[in-house]
Scaffold this active site. Structure first.
Site, PDB file in Angstrom:
ATOM      1  CB  CYS A  22     -30.931  15.410 111.263  1.00  0.00           C
ATOM      2  SG  CYS A  22     -30.509  13.705 110.935  1.00  0.00           S
ATOM      3  N   GLY A  48     -29.670  18.103 105.762  1.00  0.00           N
ATOM      4  CA  GLY A  48     -30.144  16.770 105.419  1.00  0.00           C
ATOM      5  C   GLY A  48     -31.040  16.810 104.208  1.00  0.00           C
ATOM      6  CG  ASN A 123     -28.713  17.621 114.535  1.00  0.00           C
ATOM      7  OD1 ASN A 123     -28.308  18.739 114.806  1.00  0.00           O
ATOM      8  ND2 ASN A 123     -28.009  16.801 113.786  1.00  0.00           N
ATOM      9  N   GLY A 124     -27.999  14.374 115.559  1.00  0.00           N
ATOM     10  CA  GLY A 124     -26.779  13.970 116.254  1.00  0.00           C
ATOM     11  C   GLY A 124     -26.602  12.477 116.192  1.00  0.00           C
ATOM     12  CE1 TYR A 268     -19.614  21.149 103.340  1.00  0.00           C
ATOM     13  CE2 TYR A 268     -20.771  19.844 104.980  1.00  0.00           C
ATOM     14  CZ  TYR A 268     -20.583  20.223 103.661  1.00  0.00           C
ATOM     15  OH  TYR A 268     -21.357  19.698 102.684  1.00  0.00           O
TER      16      TYR A 268
HETATM   17  P1  AMP Z   1     -13.487  15.565 100.264  1.00  0.00           P
HETATM   18  O1  AMP Z   1     -13.854  15.812  98.844  1.00  0.00           O
HETATM   19  O2  AMP Z   1     -13.793  14.163 100.684  1.00  0.00           O
HETATM   20  O3  AMP Z   1     -12.073  15.913 100.607  1.00  0.00           O
HETATM   21  O4  AMP Z   1     -14.424  16.477 101.170  1.00  0.00           O
HETATM   22  C1  AMP Z   1     -14.189  17.835 101.285  1.00  0.00           C
HETATM   23  C2  AMP Z   1     -15.257  18.617 100.595  1.00  0.00           C
HETATM   24  O5  AMP Z   1     -16.556  18.208 101.024  1.00  0.00           O
HETATM   25  C3  AMP Z   1     -15.139  20.076 100.915  1.00  0.00           C
HETATM   26  O6  AMP Z   1     -15.325  20.798  99.713  1.00  0.00           O
HETATM   27  C4  AMP Z   1     -16.247  20.367 101.920  1.00  0.00           C
HETATM   28  O7  AMP Z   1     -16.906  21.575 101.599  1.00  0.00           O
HETATM   29  C5  AMP Z   1     -17.189  19.188 101.811  1.00  0.00           C
HETATM   30  N1  AMP Z   1     -17.449  18.561 103.135  1.00  0.00           N
HETATM   31  C6  AMP Z   1     -16.698  18.581 104.236  1.00  0.00           C
HETATM   32  N2  AMP Z   1     -17.265  17.894 105.241  1.00  0.00           N
HETATM   33  C7  AMP Z   1     -18.421  17.416 104.769  1.00  0.00           C
HETATM   34  C8  AMP Z   1     -19.485  16.632 105.324  1.00  0.00           C
HETATM   35  N3  AMP Z   1     -19.466  16.220 106.586  1.00  0.00           N
HETATM   36  N4  AMP Z   1     -20.526  16.334 104.523  1.00  0.00           N
HETATM   37  C9  AMP Z   1     -20.564  16.769 103.269  1.00  0.00           C
HETATM   38  N5  AMP Z   1     -19.600  17.490 102.680  1.00  0.00           N
HETATM   39  C10 AMP Z   1     -18.531  17.822 103.410  1.00  0.00           C
END
Ligand code: AMP
Length: 496
Positions: A22, A48, A123-124, A268
């Protein structure tokens, strides 16, 4: 984070998720409290997108507004802001990926106690939230919502301390995990960071009035000045005095621990224009790409970022390798982050909605796709196919972080270990074959550490928390039923 970490926990909690990443924002002593908070939350929208709430105090009473959806969809309405008068304000933007989404869970949470009203925004994620909740319920506490932030309100209510800030400190010192919290009373704005500072929290100032927020981008949007990061284990209490002056009191932990910020903020989560832990997120991401180009070079015609997360790393990769950078994938900015959709099926659909190939930059070329991370593999699988369909001769994937083997328990949305792509294939080649790429390489853990902090990982005292890559969880995981499995996986990984 995903609710499936513990089905018993979620059954007990009525199907709701407890885990969320968040954004928080708070300001004290400024007449435009709610407007500044709405703007700050808008800058923190990437943390969020599910819901947002603001609480203010106007000298007589507290005001609360909570809405599902984006900040800009609700808090730009003058009628909504008019319902939030006051000179103390805190706000929260919520990210949660599964389960019933109830307005009662939207933060800040507010309670009227005998010491006066108090609102908290978090947040957390607490790693002992369920344990504390069970203890409180056994002791007669009644919970309104399923968010573990409410545990803190109950602990404040039960504290033997006299002042509201001492009660707050008493409450949060009983909590474990990763948290950055804001609280407000009739006269105070309080900011707190967990003992090792897993989640970020910064202090700023506008017109001499203190502000706290998750990231510096929320200061920039309102032209506020960055003062410093809230330290790990620190609680800062700002109080407005009857003459309008503001006192600031910092309380540090008795036995301070070394800070271990979450590396995934750099990989990220944080916005690239933010400065987290004194380091530019953009520069860190670009360095990841530079190190990746050195560690895993490839002969290719074009470097293409997977937008938006992969863009700074792709720039670094292109500059270090001398291969031209092009926007070979165009992102539709009117679709939220892929992860906000609750099921794997809809997530996969979300990737198609979000990205499309820019054929002119791809056709007949050897393409290096750079992404920030691979979690479930959904994005890579779809995008490789899309790039091939657009006529690429070769598709090479370079990932600007190491393989993710372990779930997070501190507020980042990652799935259970068995849903992580790295745990589904026994070799890099098998993973590459599944994704359908010509080659696949990940940045090493030292390459990532150097990109962010300039030094290799110190194995004895890691400078950051990196548990999703290494299994080295920085706290105990009291609530988690699958802890023993997680530990087993960690041992397996360390044995190679
Ligand atoms: P995936 O498609 O499941 O392999 O997730 C990787 C993709 O989602 C990458 O393009 C990242 O930019 C994005 N991503 C990585 N971690 C997160 C996260 N915690 N929440 C949302 N998107 C994420």
């Amino acid at each position: 984070m995903n609710q499936s970490h513990s089905s018993t926990l979620n059954d007990e909690l009525d199907g709701d998720t407890l885990h969320e990443e968040c954004g928080v924002f708070g300001v004290l002593g400024h007449p435009d409290g709610a407007t500044l908070t709405a703007l700050g939350l808008h800058a923190l929208q990437h943390r969020g997108q599910e819901a947002a709430g603001i609480v203010t105090f106007d000298g007589k009473q507290f005001h609360t507004e909570k809405r599902m959806g984006l900040v800009g969809d609700h808090y730009t309405d003058p009628a909504t802001l008019a319902k939030l008068p006051g000179f103390i304000s805190i706000g929260h933007t919520r990210y949660s990926t599964t389960g019933e989404v109830a307005l009662r869970n939207v933060q800040p949470l507010f309670a009227e106690l005998e010491v006066g009203g108090i609102a908290v925004a978090h947040n957390g994620n607490f790693t002992n939230g369920l344990t504390m909740r069970r203890m409180l319920i056994a002791d007669g506490a009644i919970f309104q919502a399923t968010s573990d932030t409410e545990v803190v309100l109950h602990l404040i209510a039960r504290s033997k301390q006299t002042s509201s800030s001492d009660r707050f400190i008493d409450a949060i010192r009983q909590m474990e995990g990763g948290y950055s919290m804001l609280a407000m009373t009739r006269t105070k704005l309080i900011a707190a960071r967990d003992p090792i500072g897993i989640r970020p929290l910064v202090m700023g100032e506008l017109d001499g009035k203190p502000i706290f927020c998750s990231e510096t981008c929320a200061l920039d949007i309102i032209g506020a000045k960055y003062i410093r990061d809230v330290e790990n284990g620190e609680v800062i209490i700002c109080e407005i005095q009857p003459d309008g002056s503001i006192t600031i009191d910092s309380r540090k932990a008795d036995q301070p621990k070394p800070e271990r910020l979450c590396l995934f903020e750099y990989v990220y989560f944080a916005r690239p224009d933010s400065v987290v832990g004194g380091r530019s997120v953009y520069t860190a991401r670009k360095n990841m790409g530079i190190n990746l180009a050195k560690e895993a070079p490839v002969e290719a015609d074009v470097v293409v970022p997977v937008p938006d997360g992969g863009t700074p790393a792709a720039l670094g990769f292109a500059q270090a390798s001398g291969i031209p950078f092009e926007y070979g994938i165009i992102r539709n900015h009117y679709v939220g982050r892929t992860f906000i959709e609750p099921t794997q099926q809809i997530r996969a659909f979300g990737v198609k909605l979000k990205h499309s190939a820019n054929r002119a930059m791809i056709e007949g070329k050897r393409v290096v796709l750079v992404d920030d991370s691979i979690v479930r593999g959904t994005t890579s699988l779809k995008i490789v196919q899309m790039i091939r369909d657009a006529g690429a001769k070769e598709v090479h994937i370079r990932v600007a972080s190491p393989m993710i083997y372990f779930p997070d328990f501190y507020g980042i949305d990652t799935p259970d270990a068995d849903k992580l792509l790295a745990n589904q294939y026994s070799s890099l080649q098998a993973m590459c074959d599944y994704i359908g790429a010509d080659s696949l390489e990940f940045l090493s853990i030292d390459g990532l550490y150097r990109a962010v902090g300039g030094e290799n990982r110190d194995a004895a005292n890691p400078q950051f928390t990196d548990h999703y890559f290494t299994g080295d969880y920085p706290t105990r995981l009291l609530d988690n039923d699958s802890t023993s499995n997680v530990r087993k996986l960690a041992v397996m990984a360390s044995n190679g």
